[in-house]
Design an enzyme around this catalytic site. Structure first.
Site, PDB file in Angstrom:
ATOM      1  N   SER A  65       6.854  51.044   6.538  1.00  0.00           N
ATOM      2  CA  SER A  65       5.415  51.063   6.857  1.00  0.00           C
ATOM      3  C   SER A  65       4.881  49.647   7.037  1.00  0.00           C
ATOM      4  O   SER A  65       5.368  48.695   6.438  1.00  0.00           O
ATOM      5  CB  SER A  65       4.628  51.762   5.753  1.00  0.00           C
ATOM      6  OG  SER A  65       5.031  53.095   5.603  1.00  0.00           O
TER       7      SER A  65
HETATM    8  N1  SAH Z   1       7.581  53.970   2.362  1.00  0.00           N
HETATM    9  C1  SAH Z   1       8.659  53.907   3.321  1.00  0.00           C
HETATM   10  C2  SAH Z   1       8.308  54.731   4.537  1.00  0.00           C
HETATM   11  C3  SAH Z   1       9.500  55.123   5.295  1.00  0.00           C
HETATM   12  S1  SAH Z   1       9.138  56.182   6.655  1.00  0.00           S
HETATM   13  C4  SAH Z   1       8.901  52.463   3.718  1.00  0.00           C
HETATM   14  O1  SAH Z   1       7.938  51.693   3.755  1.00  0.00           O
HETATM   15  O2  SAH Z   1      10.032  52.099   4.030  1.00  0.00           O
HETATM   16  C5  SAH Z   1       8.952  57.748   5.867  1.00  0.00           C
HETATM   17  C6  SAH Z   1      10.157  58.291   5.157  1.00  0.00           C
HETATM   18  O3  SAH Z   1       9.861  59.620   4.758  1.00  0.00           O
HETATM   19  C7  SAH Z   1      11.424  58.364   5.993  1.00  0.00           C
HETATM   20  O4  SAH Z   1      12.451  57.662   5.350  1.00  0.00           O
HETATM   21  C8  SAH Z   1      11.732  59.862   6.059  1.00  0.00           C
HETATM   22  O5  SAH Z   1      13.120  60.159   6.055  1.00  0.00           O
HETATM   23  C9  SAH Z   1      11.060  60.375   4.811  1.00  0.00           C
HETATM   24  N2  SAH Z   1      10.730  61.794   4.809  1.00  0.00           N
HETATM   25  C10 SAH Z   1      10.273  62.560   5.833  1.00  0.00           C
HETATM   26  N3  SAH Z   1      10.091  63.847   5.420  1.00  0.00           N
HETATM   27  C11 SAH Z   1      10.431  63.863   4.098  1.00  0.00           C
HETATM   28  C12 SAH Z   1      10.478  64.908   3.111  1.00  0.00           C
HETATM   29  N4  SAH Z   1      10.145  66.170   3.388  1.00  0.00           N
HETATM   30  N5  SAH Z   1      10.900  64.583   1.873  1.00  0.00           N
HETATM   31  C13 SAH Z   1      11.268  63.311   1.557  1.00  0.00           C
HETATM   32  N6  SAH Z   1      11.247  62.300   2.443  1.00  0.00           N
HETATM   33  C14 SAH Z   1      10.835  62.580   3.701  1.00  0.00           C
END
Ligand code: SAH
Length: 214
Positions: A65
């Site tokens: 993010s």
């Molecule tokens: N806070 C993280 C955001 C990563 S993007 C950062 O800053 O790196 C969002 C993440 O949510 C992705 O890695 C994706 O695989 C995960 N995601 C999507 N749906 C999900 C679910 N149902 N349960 C757990 N993780 C999920």
């Protein structure tokens, strides 16, 4: 092997000043973000971009993010030490590491196994120990509920009912909801079946998907 050099620290100070110009003025959040080396969460070939206010690709076609988004979500959570906090979407682990600066009891769920594994390696380097789970965040962690705070870092089509159930009365969930773009919602549980909803602008997240990835 990552190092946190004076150059990185300088870039990080600049990132913080840039966040201030965007109206982010929560000193605790800015301090926490100044203490976490964001470049540790990226492939070393992308290190030069680490302190720009942009989302960057990580494994499994997901993104870390934007710093301003991390600042907004962290601010809206109104964290206090020792709170029990659940994060959905560990991803790179950057948001998790920022949360960890607040001295919380911290749980995080990721549905992509490679990210779940890699984030734990990064947490080890930084000497932080959130409780990491490989699973479907839509289901939350019923065995560890209720939580004081829940943060969702992927775009949900609608508000996941199981997560509302796992929130304490008086607790807060911060979640981006929508399809193409998402509205940032702060949901306060005012009673067992009553919620107050506030909106905090439009964001673009990768989608929240059901079930674990293979
Ligand atoms: N806070 C993280 C955001 C990563 S993007 C950062 O800053 O790196 C969002 C993440 O949510 C992705 O890695 C994706 O695989 C995960 N995601 C999507 N749906 C999900 C679910 N149902 N349960 C757990 N993780 C999920």
């Amino acid at each position: 092997m990552h190092t946190d050099s004076p150059r990185h620290k300088g870039l990080r100070n600049r990132m913080i000043e840039n966040l201030r110009t965007k109206g982010i003025n929560d000193e605790k959040v800015l301090q926490a973000m100044n203490e976490v080396p964001r470049h540790f969460f990226l492939d070393s070939s992308l290190e030069n971009l680490a302190y720009d206010d942009r989302a960057i690709e990580i494994l499994c076609l997901q993104t870390i993010s934007k710093p301003s988004t991390v600042a907004t979500q962290t601010h809206l959570l109104q964290l206090q030490p020792r709170m029990k906090v659940l994060e959905i979407g560990t991803g790179s682990g950057y948001q998790t590491a920022v949360l960890a600066r607040f001295n919380l009891i911290l749980y995080t769920i990721e549905r992509q196994r490679d990210l779940y594994i890699q984030a734990q390696e990064t947490f080890k380097l930084l000497n932080i120990r959130p409780k990491c789970f490989y699973g479907d965040g839509y289901k939350g962690l019923p065995g560890f509920a209720p939580f004081d705070r829940i943060i969702v870092t992927c775009g949900a089509k609608e508000i996941p009912v199981d997560l509302l159930k796992q929130l304490k009365v008086g607790g807060i969930m911060v979640i981006p909801v929508g399809n193409q773009t998402q509205t940032m919602l702060k949901i306060t549980k005012t009673n067992e079946n009553e919620f107050q909803k506030e909106e905090f602008g439009e964001f673009a997240f990768v989608p929240m998907l059901e079930n674990k990835a293979k």
